[in-house]
Design a protein around this motif. Structure first.
Motif, mmCIF file in Angstrom:
data_model
loop_
_atom_site.group_PDB
_atom_site.id
_atom_site.type_symbol
_atom_site.label_atom_id
_atom_site.label_comp_id
_atom_site.label_asym_id
_atom_site.label_seq_id
_atom_site.Cartn_x
_atom_site.Cartn_y
_atom_site.Cartn_z
ATOM 1 N N PRO A 47 -12.329 1.568 7.437
ATOM 2 C CA PRO A 47 -11.667 1.992 8.687
ATOM 3 C C PRO A 47 -10.222 2.391 8.446
ATOM 4 N N SER A 48 -9.751 3.346 9.234
ATOM 5 C CA SER A 48 -8.394 3.856 9.033
ATOM 6 C C SER A 48 -7.339 2.781 9.239
ATOM 7 N N ILE A 49 -7.599 1.844 10.144
ATOM 8 C CA ILE A 49 -6.616 0.791 10.384
ATOM 9 C C ILE A 49 -6.487 -0.125 9.168
ATOM 10 N N VAL A 50 -7.588 -0.307 8.436
ATOM 11 C CA VAL A 50 -7.535 -1.110 7.208
ATOM 12 C C VAL A 50 -6.749 -0.374 6.132
ATOM 13 N N VAL A 51 -6.970 0.942 6.033
ATOM 14 C CA VAL A 51 -6.189 1.739 5.084
ATOM 15 C C VAL A 51 -4.703 1.634 5.410
ATOM 16 N N GLY A 52 -4.369 1.699 6.708
ATOM 17 C CA GLY A 52 -2.982 1.574 7.111
ATOM 18 C C GLY A 52 -2.405 0.217 6.764
ATOM 19 N N TYR A 53 -3.171 -0.843 6.994
ATOM 20 C CA TYR A 53 -2.669 -2.188 6.692
ATOM 21 C C TYR A 53 -2.464 -2.380 5.193
ATOM 22 N N ILE A 54 -3.406 -1.876 4.393
ATOM 23 C CA ILE A 54 -3.241 -1.960 2.938
ATOM 24 C C ILE A 54 -1.993 -1.182 2.507
ATOM 25 N N GLY A 55 -1.796 -0.006 3.126
ATOM 26 C CA GLY A 55 -0.588 0.752 2.833
ATOM 27 C C GLY A 55 0.669 -0.017 3.205
ATOM 28 N N TYR A 56 0.608 -0.738 4.326
ATOM 29 C CA TYR A 56 1.747 -1.563 4.742
ATOM 30 C C TYR A 56 2.043 -2.653 3.717
ATOM 31 N N ILE A 59 1.231 -2.781 0.532
ATOM 32 C CA ILE A 59 1.648 -2.269 -0.778
ATOM 33 C C ILE A 59 3.002 -1.558 -0.720
ATOM 34 N N LEU A 60 3.216 -0.772 0.330
ATOM 35 C CA LEU A 60 4.379 0.113 0.357
ATOM 36 C C LEU A 60 5.545 -0.424 1.181
ATOM 37 N N VAL A 61 5.250 -1.069 2.306
ATOM 38 C CA VAL A 61 6.303 -1.388 3.274
ATOM 39 C C VAL A 61 6.770 -2.835 3.162
ATOM 40 N N ALA A 62 5.851 -3.767 3.066
ATOM 41 C CA ALA A 62 6.210 -5.193 3.088
ATOM 42 C C ALA A 62 7.093 -5.565 1.902
ATOM 43 N N LYS A 63 7.841 -6.649 2.077
ATOM 44 C CA LYS A 63 8.758 -7.082 1.026
ATOM 45 C C LYS A 63 8.015 -7.499 -0.233
ATOM 46 N N GLY A 64 6.807 -8.005 -0.081
ATOM 47 C CA GLY A 64 6.048 -8.398 -1.256
ATOM 48 C C GLY A 64 5.518 -7.223 -2.052
ATOM 49 N N GLY A 65 5.559 -6.009 -1.468
ATOM 50 C CA GLY A 65 5.106 -4.815 -2.171
ATOM 51 C C GLY A 65 6.294 -4.037 -2.719
ATOM 52 N N LEU A 66 6.250 -2.732 -2.535
ATOM 53 C CA LEU A 66 7.330 -1.885 -3.032
ATOM 54 C C LEU A 66 8.577 -1.952 -2.163
ATOM 55 N N GLY A 67 8.436 -2.397 -0.923
ATOM 56 C CA GLY A 67 9.582 -2.550 -0.049
ATOM 57 C C GLY A 67 10.228 -1.252 0.381
ATOM 58 N N TRP A 68 9.405 -0.227 0.599
ATOM 59 C CA TRP A 68 9.953 1.068 1.020
ATOM 60 C C TRP A 68 10.392 1.072 2.473
ATOM 61 N N HIS A 69 9.940 0.136 3.267
ATOM 62 C CA HIS A 69 10.121 0.163 4.716
ATOM 63 C C HIS A 69 9.266 1.305 5.295
ATOM 64 N N TYR A 70 9.384 1.535 6.590
ATOM 65 C CA TYR A 70 8.618 2.616 7.213
ATOM 66 C C TYR A 70 9.229 3.954 6.792
ATOM 67 N N SER A 71 8.355 4.905 6.424
ATOM 68 C CA SER A 71 8.898 6.139 5.862
ATOM 69 C C SER A 71 7.872 7.257 5.907
ATOM 70 N N LEU A 72 8.369 8.468 5.724
ATOM 71 C CA LEU A 72 7.502 9.639 5.664
ATOM 72 C C LEU A 72 6.571 9.583 4.462
ATOM 73 N N LEU A 73 7.105 9.211 3.307
ATOM 74 C CA LEU A 73 6.289 9.166 2.099
ATOM 75 C C LEU A 73 5.175 8.136 2.216
ATOM 76 N N GLY A 74 5.476 6.987 2.817
ATOM 77 C CA GLY A 74 4.433 5.985 3.017
ATOM 78 C C GLY A 74 3.314 6.496 3.900
ATOM 79 N N GLY A 75 3.679 7.187 4.988
ATOM 80 C CA GLY A 75 2.663 7.761 5.857
ATOM 81 C C GLY A 75 1.820 8.808 5.164
ATOM 82 N N VAL A 76 2.464 9.651 4.365
ATOM 83 C CA VAL A 76 1.732 10.692 3.633
ATOM 84 C C VAL A 76 0.748 10.066 2.649
#
Length: 211
Positions: A36-45, A47-64
């Motif tokens: 499901p797309s919401i699961v893909v979004g959460y996994i992206g969060y 890996i990319l956004v959360a402090k335990g991941g890359l810590g990018w915060h919310y961003s255009l590149l993360g959405g892409v």
């Protein structure tokens, strides 16, 4: 990037990968297409956004990247099927003429496979245009102009306007939500009809080549 990776992945599965490896790659592609797309979004969060991941915060590149992961299996599948549906006689003729694998793909297999590849790319783009959940988790939302940062700046998107404004009281917000939803539908229709026109043109060119 997702389009390029998907086309190359489908080409590899159809023309280069050994049977066992192709089966494994096809299995993982089908699994990803069922997430499901919401699961893909959460996994992206995570890996990319959360402090335990890359810590990018919310961003255009993360959405892409999240949208790319979502549509990748569709492009891989349509590309693989497009190459697999090319008649075997064309491959045999290319071998008889002594063409290399690269020239066979570029000169013989790609033209008849191109309409299906274009259809897959258009379908993927239309799916990405209508998605909301992956972007809410990775791109966030902002009504401010985007900054130059690709990894630390929330961005606005049409489905986000629809999602957010529908929950707010007031006629102006409802009107904005309706306008954003209508514009999203129009963009998707343009993509679909444009893809059909390009596909039809590609098929006519292939038919001329056959003559």
């Amino acid at each position: 990037t997702a389009g390029t990776a998907g086309v190359l992945g489908g080409l590899y599965i159809a023309e280069f990968a050994p049977a066992r490896l192709a089966s494994v790659l096809r299995f993982f592609s089908e699994v990803l297409s069922g997430v499901p797309s919401i699961v893909v979004g959460y996994i992206g969060y995570v890996i990319l956004v959360a402090k335990g991941g890359l810590g990018w915060h919310y961003s255009l590149l993360g959405g892409v990247l999240a949208l790319g992961a979502l549509i990748l299996p569709y492009i891989v599948k349509t590309t693989e099927v497009s190459f697999s549906n090319v008649p075997r006689t064309l491959r045999e003729g290319a071998v008889a003429l002594g063409l290399s694998k690269t020239k066979t793909i570029r000169k013989v297999l790609l033209p008849p496979a191109l309409p299906g590849i274009i259809s897959g790319l258009v379908i993927g783009l239309a799916i990405a245009t209508g998605e909301t959940a992956p972007l809410l988790f990775t791109a966030g939302f902002s009504d401010q102009n985007p900054t130059a940062s690709l990894i630390n700046s929330p961005v606005a998107f049409l489905t986000g306007v629809t999602y957010n404004d529908l929950q707010l009281p007031g006629g102006n917000y409802q009107a904005l939500a309706n306008a954003a939803a209508g514009l999203t539908v129009i963009i998707i229709l343009i993509l679909i009809f444009g893809g059909r026109l390009i596909t039809a043109r590609s098929r006519r060119l292939v038919a001329r080549m056959d003559l």
